[in-house]
Design a protein around this motif. Structure first.
Motif, PDB file in Angstrom:
ATOM      1  N   VAL A 103       7.658  -7.716 -10.498  1.00 13.98           N
ATOM      2  CA  VAL A 103       6.230  -7.441 -10.672  1.00 13.98           C
ATOM      3  C   VAL A 103       5.412  -8.375  -9.780  1.00 13.98           C
ATOM      4  O   VAL A 103       4.457  -7.954  -9.126  1.00 13.98           O
ATOM      5  CB  VAL A 103       5.815  -7.586 -12.152  1.00 13.98           C
ATOM      6  N   MET A 104       5.777  -9.646  -9.724  1.00 20.48           N
ATOM      7  CA  MET A 104       5.057 -10.591  -8.873  1.00 20.48           C
ATOM      8  C   MET A 104       5.120 -10.173  -7.410  1.00 20.48           C
ATOM      9  O   MET A 104       4.119 -10.242  -6.692  1.00 20.48           O
ATOM     10  CB  MET A 104       5.627 -11.999  -9.058  1.00 20.48           C
ATOM     11  N   ALA A 105       6.277  -9.738  -6.955  1.00 25.17           N
ATOM     12  CA  ALA A 105       6.425  -9.320  -5.559  1.00 25.17           C
ATOM     13  C   ALA A 105       5.561  -8.092  -5.264  1.00 25.17           C
ATOM     14  O   ALA A 105       4.906  -8.018  -4.211  1.00 25.17           O
ATOM     15  CB  ALA A 105       7.896  -9.031  -5.251  1.00 25.17           C
ATOM     16  N   ILE A 106       5.527  -7.147  -6.181  1.00 24.84           N
ATOM     17  CA  ILE A 106       4.713  -5.938  -5.996  1.00 24.84           C
ATOM     18  C   ILE A 106       3.232  -6.290  -5.958  1.00 24.84           C
ATOM     19  O   ILE A 106       2.484  -5.801  -5.111  1.00 24.84           O
ATOM     20  CB  ILE A 106       5.011  -4.901  -7.107  1.00 24.84           C
ATOM     21  N   LEU A 107       2.784  -7.134  -6.875  1.00 25.57           N
ATOM     22  CA  LEU A 107       1.376  -7.543  -6.894  1.00 25.57           C
ATOM     23  C   LEU A 107       0.986  -8.234  -5.589  1.00 25.57           C
ATOM     24  O   LEU A 107      -0.087  -7.976  -5.036  1.00 25.57           O
ATOM     25  CB  LEU A 107       1.102  -8.456  -8.080  1.00 25.57           C
ATOM     26  N   SER A 108       1.840  -9.093  -5.112  1.00 28.87           N
ATOM     27  CA  SER A 108       1.563  -9.788  -3.861  1.00 28.87           C
ATOM     28  C   SER A 108       1.450  -8.803  -2.701  1.00 28.87           C
ATOM     29  O   SER A 108       0.522  -8.869  -1.893  1.00 28.87           O
ATOM     30  CB  SER A 108       2.672 -10.806  -3.572  1.00 28.87           C
ATOM     31  N   GLU A 109       2.373  -7.865  -2.637  1.00 27.32           N
ATOM     32  CA  GLU A 109       2.357  -6.861  -1.576  1.00 27.32           C
ATOM     33  C   GLU A 109       1.077  -6.023  -1.635  1.00 27.32           C
ATOM     34  O   GLU A 109       0.429  -5.769  -0.616  1.00 27.32           O
ATOM     35  CB  GLU A 109       3.582  -5.951  -1.712  1.00 27.32           C
ATOM     36  N   ARG A 110       0.676  -5.632  -2.830  1.00 21.94           N
ATOM     37  CA  ARG A 110      -0.539  -4.817  -2.981  1.00 21.94           C
ATOM     38  C   ARG A 110      -1.790  -5.601  -2.599  1.00 21.94           C
ATOM     39  O   ARG A 110      -2.698  -5.069  -1.962  1.00 21.94           O
ATOM     40  CB  ARG A 110      -0.651  -4.295  -4.413  1.00 21.94           C
ATOM     41  N   LEU A 111      -1.859  -6.877  -2.981  1.00 20.70           N
ATOM     42  CA  LEU A 111      -3.006  -7.701  -2.616  1.00 20.70           C
ATOM     43  C   LEU A 111      -3.110  -7.864  -1.106  1.00 20.70           C
ATOM     44  O   LEU A 111      -4.195  -7.785  -0.530  1.00 20.70           O
ATOM     45  CB  LEU A 111      -2.918  -9.070  -3.288  1.00 20.70           C
ATOM     46  N   ARG A 112      -1.984  -8.074  -0.463  1.00 16.87           N
ATOM     47  CA  ARG A 112      -1.996  -8.206   0.998  1.00 16.87           C
ATOM     48  C   ARG A 112      -2.443  -6.895   1.644  1.00 16.87           C
ATOM     49  O   ARG A 112      -3.206  -6.889   2.610  1.00 16.87           O
ATOM     50  CB  ARG A 112      -0.619  -8.599   1.513  1.00 16.87           C
ATOM     51  N   ASP A 113      -1.990  -5.772   1.100  1.00 18.48           N
ATOM     52  CA  ASP A 113      -2.373  -4.471   1.639  1.00 18.48           C
ATOM     53  C   ASP A 113      -3.887  -4.237   1.494  1.00 18.48           C
ATOM     54  O   ASP A 113      -4.546  -3.784   2.422  1.00 18.48           O
ATOM     55  CB  ASP A 113      -1.591  -3.361   0.935  1.00 18.48           C
TER      56      ASP A 113
END
Length: 118
Positions: A103-113
């Motif tokens: 979940v942390m990795a997905i959130l980080s990826e979405r924030l960067r996007d």
């Protein structure tokens, strides 16, 4: 022997903590003072896009993924921050659930996007 990879850093007003594009090697906890976050679209850098105060975290995405820093962080006043290395953060996560890490990795990826689209 186990060694703690956290360190206290004293900053003067205006000191840069990291710049956009720098390699991410950890996160920072604001202990005292304040830190300004400047996104790449903030060309004048006169006013920060975000202001972080005591007990807030900056650079957290740097411990979740290996992408370079996406913003610049500067001390807005004389400040004290605590640096937590990626290695130290990973030690703290070792016993955590695989789903939490995902979940942390997905959130980080979405924030960067989202930031790239600004």
């Amino acid at each position: 022997r186990w060694r703690c990879e956290m360190k206290k850093i004293e900053l003067n007003s205006g000191n840069t903590i990291f710049k956009k594009g720098d390699p991410a090697d950890g996160l920072y906890i604001v202990g005292k003072g304040s830190v300004g976050i400047y996104f790449p679209t903030n060309h004048t850098m006169e006013k920060p896009d975000i202001v972080l105060k005591a007990n807030e975290i900056v650079g957290e995405m740097g411990v979740i993924d290996i992408a370079p820093r996406m913003a610049t962080a500067k001390a807005l006043e004389d400040s004290v921050i605590i640096f937590v290395s990626t290695k130290e953060f990973e030690k703290k996560l070792e016993d955590s659930d695989m789903i939490i890490r995902g979940v942390m990795a997905i959130l980080s990826e979405r924030l960067r996007d989202i930031q790239k689209r600004r």
